[in-house]
Motif scaffolding. Structure first.
Motif, PDB file in Angstrom:
ATOM      1  N   GLY B  32       0.788  -1.239   0.000  1.00  0.00           N
ATOM      2  CA  GLY B  32       0.000   0.000   0.000  1.00  0.00           C
ATOM      3  C   GLY B  32       0.815   1.280   0.000  1.00  0.00           C
ATOM      4  N   THR B  33       0.135   2.359   0.347  1.00  0.00           N
ATOM      5  CA  THR B  33       0.715   3.713   0.299  1.00  0.00           C
ATOM      6  C   THR B  33       1.797   3.877   1.370  1.00  0.00           C
ATOM      7  N   ARG B  35       1.957   6.042   3.693  1.00  0.00           N
ATOM      8  CA  ARG B  35       1.330   6.275   5.003  1.00  0.00           C
ATOM      9  C   ARG B  35       0.901   4.949   5.619  1.00  0.00           C
ATOM     10  N   GLU B 108      -4.645  -3.117   1.861  1.00  0.00           N
ATOM     11  CA  GLU B 108      -4.337  -2.769   0.473  1.00  0.00           C
ATOM     12  C   GLU B 108      -5.175  -3.617  -0.491  1.00  0.00           C
ATOM     13  N   ARG B 111      -8.501  -2.301  -0.734  1.00  0.00           N
ATOM     14  CA  ARG B 111      -8.526  -1.050  -1.491  1.00  0.00           C
ATOM     15  C   ARG B 111      -8.470  -1.298  -2.989  1.00  0.00           C
ATOM     16  N   SER B 112      -7.564  -2.223  -3.402  1.00  0.00           N
ATOM     17  CA  SER B 112      -7.319  -2.337  -4.838  1.00  0.00           C
ATOM     18  C   SER B 112      -7.932  -3.577  -5.480  1.00  0.00           C
ATOM     19  N   SER B 438      -5.040   5.678   7.872  1.00  0.00           N
ATOM     20  CA  SER B 438      -4.419   6.255   6.679  1.00  0.00           C
ATOM     21  C   SER B 438      -5.487   6.811   5.733  1.00  0.00           C
TER      22      SER B 438
END
Lengths: 710, 710
Positions: B32-33, B35, B108, B111-112, B438
């Motif tokens: 992930g990002t 953050r 993550e 999210r994706s 985040s």
């Protein structure tokens, strides 16, 4: 010795006469203003209405169980059962009559004569209950002992204890649900929602709350203690009756005494000690006339010590002057000491540093108040249990299983005074309620408040004592049960051998063990059916606690609805308009109906469980069940009583400004009120039910023991 | 058969390799990002820092106890003890490594890639723990079995179980205090005082809370299950090693098999079943690749069923193809079934109608919420206990004490998959926390919320399973303990007879019982020292529960002070000013220090108590103590876990609008939050400590058994 035991019922009868004299003296006192009398009348009528309706329910139960006992055992046991039930009912009835007369007279004494006289009035009200409990126990057990006090027939007397236990369970559970449904319901709407003070006459639930103090804390507690008192005496008689020669040898002062004669002395001893204990209690009660000039707390404590001291001296003399070993005295001594020790430990947990801890935890809200209260309750079980273990260890070490029984008798013999002190609490509480409702003003209220606050301490100590004595009594009954099974195995074996029957494997084993002078019933923990018994027994107190707590919650909910309805529908009630009175009778009726309905299931469960396990899984599993129930029952009882007491006093500590920065109405106080409310069913419903549960199951097992090996 | 058992460590090694493969596959996924990675790093560092400091404390404990074992028993037992401790530590370490990598990757994936992939990622993270637990158990016990797997030396293997148990207690208690101190502290200031949402990045305690999920629910739970797994295998080996000829006869498929050969088969059987169970678990884990297309709840449930079905079929084949009676299979079968049944009962109490009841009771305030929650907890103990009794009854009926041991093995053999499902929960919980912190937005949060809510259910079921398996394991260890004492009595008696010593009375009795083919150690409930043992054992869980609850309260108080300080002293923190971050490391340190300090006293108590009672009051009293502790420990564990789960879900039910007229923020919701907070230490600290307590005391007793009769 055997001559003296014939007089025991007479001692009981004299005690009963004295109880009546105390009662009539009490009744002659001034009952105060018309308004006070009116309120007291409402409480009296409500309490008696509950008792009457309760007796109707119990009538059916007692008749059915009595018929079963007559059919499966013998008519004499059924008669003993009925007598035990009637004596328990009478003790409750006398106690309530006195308590509901003493409350208003205590308030009046506080108004017109000051604290000393008020203390004495409340104490005398309690003394009627205390003396009645002891006297009826002596009359009942004493009479049956005169007829059946020989080793062959002594098992009939067990029925008396079962009768007392059965009534006790319903009285304790029903009374506990009654009092807390009224208390919680009245508080939730009155104090929390409407913001009016405790015992405010506008609150329709207040009369029910005051009735509840009598129903739960006088009649319920009385039945509990009566059961322990009778149970400990009966168990010790039963142990004495079935002692094997080795056991007898241990208990003789000199080897010359014959087995039969020492056996009859040992069987008579618990009754004689109890009679002496009643006499000692009278001295304690009388000493209050002098002691009232001390502080109330000191007076109550010293009167108990006076009685205990006299009792111990007298029992030493009795043990020495007959052919009984001094060891037996030590069992009595340590039984009495441990009873006092448990009371002191209870006092520590319910008014010592742990209470402060809960008070401080209330600063961070209701959740931390609850967490710390539960932790205090859980922790508080440890020391009393160690004290009980100490009593078991010493009394068994000096006098075997008989020692455990006689230690329980030693703890309970001065019940006349301990129960008086105990019943004093709810009377003082009621007196406070009557003062508030009839507007007697702050000066009077100050006296009744101080007497009431002392009553909370004596109640907590009384609860500890009730649990400790229940534990020892249950263990004594348990020992009696296993000996009774052994005896019936021996009888049945002789029958089988006489009939030249082929013995099954299990019975061959019994024959072998008996031939070696060992107990044939071996309740061995590595036997899986004993483990199953332990688990089932262990979970029963949890189950009964869940049932009773849910009952209180449900009944309190109904009370809340009714009080809200009255505030809504009766014009001018909440505003306090002159002449507008709440419909208190409706609330009394709700509590009564709920309590009677909700007491059935726990009551039946406790009676049926041992029968079910005993016949289905056998006497070893039943023994395991009794052991498991006794252990978790005692632990839960201690935990619930002490957590409840500690929460109650943590709230009071904040109100008195003893927790820095907090006062009545602050957030911490609100958090403490939550703990106090949770503690109500803990300490006054579910917790006390445990005492009865373990004794009742043990005594039912003892009574059915002869049937298990048929 | 004996050939195959040589390969068991290899099966474990293969398992460990597969666990590594799952781990490396997991690590390759997108984290992930920046953050997200930063937050995940903080959690990872915090968790590892706790483990490291915990290991330092444990190092001293393990070395001291190991030295004592080497001095008083033998160096081999000490070595086994050290190995058990190291394996438990390794299992916790591997599991935490995987969990703290899987959490951010689950977020993550949500999210994706959506729910299916997120579910699988969290599950794989859990699978590393599950497979490691089983594999390390097989390697450790398997290796010691190869060296000492004969009746004369099998007692050495007990040391391995003791090592596992010791670590487990500290890991469970320390982890439990850590996680709840952080959780309660962060909630009290964040949610209640400051009014910011759960997992808000401004709250300094949130990282510690997320670390706590790993420390308590991954490492703590893993150590608990590892202990049960190892304990059940070791106990069954010990029972098999000391079985008398009558016991062996019962377990043969045909009478021709020789005693020695059936004995070695019976001793090898638990290890072989565990190896097969691990293989079956792999199939279950692999089946998730297909099952992920179902709903997450169904997928997790079906994967468990797949593994259990394969295991039972394989174990039937194993039992039939060797010379073992079919009866043994039935014990395995009912062990597995009862494990599932207890899980389902737990699910009923923590997400069925009782939760609704608590939700409705919240309408009248925090007090009624608490009363009903406690009542639900108390009631919830009944059915699981009956299920456990059923397992005991059946397994003993078909295969004696060996049956109880092998039933526990049957319940635990597929631990690879049950533990995977269990460890999935805290990973999903962490993923939710990372998403919130985040700022991944509501769509992602919705996925992680649904996975998290499922995790609550699997966690509750897992807790029920952990308690049930702990009960059976403790009973099996208890049986092994009593057999071990019997064996050492027999050895010592032979020595005394060989030396032509005059036998003391007690030893004459042993000689007589042994001559009759009976167990010399008779833990008879009518023996007062057994009763004392029962009481002391019974009160220990109450005492440990009190200690751990107080610890959480105290540690949470420190956390509250620190979070308040940061909100007060760090400018712009509470307002959410860009770039202002809380000092999360301080909070992590407070939790760590408090947990390590507070775990010492309960840990030492549990280890010392059996030693103390065993040497002071003798093996019979120790047996009573184990029985008492097992009964009340199981009851308290069930009550606390289920009350805690039910309170948690009652709060969630109000938040979801499932209680008519109430919603988040209403008065009923506030009352429910109080219940939820009280439930936190119940279900995650004190309750789970009970499992370990009863197993640890049993295994310590088993290890010291040979010394008690010297």
């Amino acid at each position: 010795m055997e001559q003296f035991v014939q007089w025991v019922p007479l001692v009981g009868a004299v005690g009963l006469v004295l109880a009546f004299l105390i009662y009539f003296n009490l009744k002659k006192l001034n009952a105060g203003t018309p308004r006070m009398q009116e309120i007291a009348d409402q409480i009296h009528v409500g309490a008696m209405a509950f008792l009457k309706r309760e007796y109707v329910v119990l009538f059916f139960f007692v008749v059915i169980v009595g018929a079963l006992l007559a059919a499966f055992l013998n008519p004499q046991t059924a008669l003993a059962f009925l007598s035990g039930a009637v004596c328990s009912i009478l003790a409750g009835f006398f106690g309530m009559q006195a308590a509901t007369k003493a409350n208003v007279r205590t308030a009046e004494a506080a108004r017109s004569e000051g604290q000393g006289k008020a203390l004495l009035t409340a104490f005398d009200g309690g003394a009627v209950m205390g003396v009645s409990v002891a006297s009826l126990g002596l009359i009942g057990v004493g009479l049956f002992y005169i007829f059946y006090g020989n080793p062959a027939q002594a098992s009939i007397i067990n029925g008396f204890a079962m009768g007392a236990s059965s009534i006790a369970l319903f009285a304790r559970v029903g009374g506990g649900i009654y009092t807390k449904a009224a208390d919680v319901g009245a508080d939730l709407v009155g104090k929390v929602e409407a913001g009016i003070p405790e015992d405010d006459p506008r609150n329709p639930g207040v009369i029910a709350d005051n009735v509840g103090d009598n129903v739960g804390d006088v009649a319920g507690m009385g039945a509990d203690i009566f059961e322990s008192y009778v149970g400990s005496i009966v168990a010790t008689i039963a142990i004495g009756a079935t002692l094997l020669p080795e056991g007898l040898t241990l208990l003789k002062a000199t080897p010359e005494v014959g087995d039969e004669s020492i056996k009859s002395i040992l069987m008579a001893l618990p009754l004689i000690l109890a009679a002496v204990g009643l006499a000692a209690s009278f001295v304690g009660i009388a000493s209050m006339r002098v002691l009232k000039h001390f502080s109330p707390a000191a007076a109550l404590r010293y009167s108990t010590f006076v009685a205990a001291g006299i009792f111990l001296l007298a029992s030493l003399w009795i043990v020495r002057s007959y052919d009984v070993s001094n060891n037996v005295f030590w069992a009595i001594f340590f039984g009495a000491i441990v009873g006092i020790a448990i009371g002191l430990i209870t006092e520590y947990y319910t008014s010592g540093p742990p209470v402060k801890r809960i008070g401080i935890a209330s600063k961070t809200g209701a959740a931390t108040n609850i967490i710390h209260g539960l932790a205090v309750g859980l922790e508080s079980a440890a020391l009393p249990v160690i004290a009980i273990c100490f009593a078991i260890y010493i009394s068994n070490d000096v006098a075997g299983l008989y020692g455990i029984g006689i230690a329980a008798v030693g703890m309970l013999a001065t019940v006349g005074i301990t129960m008086s002190v105990d019943a004093y609490g709810p009377i003082a509480d009621n007196a406070g309620g009557i003062s508030e409702m009839s507007g007697l003003g702050p000066d009077v209220r100050k006296i009744t408040d101080s007497l009431d606050s002392l009553g909370n301490t004596t109640a907590a100590i009384g609860k500890g004592f009730a649990i400790g004595s229940a534990a020892l009594t249950a263990l004594a009954l348990f020992a009696a049960f296993s000996q009774a099974v052994d005896a019936s195995i021996a009888v049945r074996l002789k029958e089988m051998q006489a009939a030249a029957m082929e013995l099954p494997a299990q019975w061959k084993r019994y024959a072998m063990l008996l031939a070696e002078g060992e107990a044939p019933l071996q309740i061995v923990v590595t036997n899986p059916s004993v483990v199953i018994g332990l688990f089932i027994g262990g979970v029963l107190p949890f189950y009964i606690a869940a049932l009773t707590m849910t009952s209180v919650g449900r009944a309190a909910g109904k009370m809340v609805d009714e009080i809200r309805r009255q505030f809504r529908e009766i014009p001018g009630l909440l505003e306090g308009k002159e002449g507008v009175r709440p419909d208190a009778a409706r609330c009394v009726d709700i509590s009564t109906t709920a309590a009677l309905k909700e007491m059935i299931l726990p009551g039946i469960s406790a009676v049926v469980a041992p029968v079910f396990v005993g016949f289905l899984l056998g006497p070893a599993a039943l023994g395991g069940m009794l052991a498991g129930a006794t252990v978790t029952g005692v632990l839960l009882a201690l935990m619930m009583a002490n957590a409840g007491g500690a929460w109650d006093n943590a709230k009071k500590a904040i109100e008195k400004g003893e927790v820095a920065g907090e006062k009545k109405g602050s957030d911490a106080h609100k958090a403490a009120v939550v703990g106090d409310t949770v503690g109500d069913p803990f300490k006054d419903t579910s917790g006390p039910s445990m005492n009865i549960l373990i004794k009742l199951m043990s005594v039912v097992s003892l009574v059915i023991a002869p049937l298990l090996m048929r």
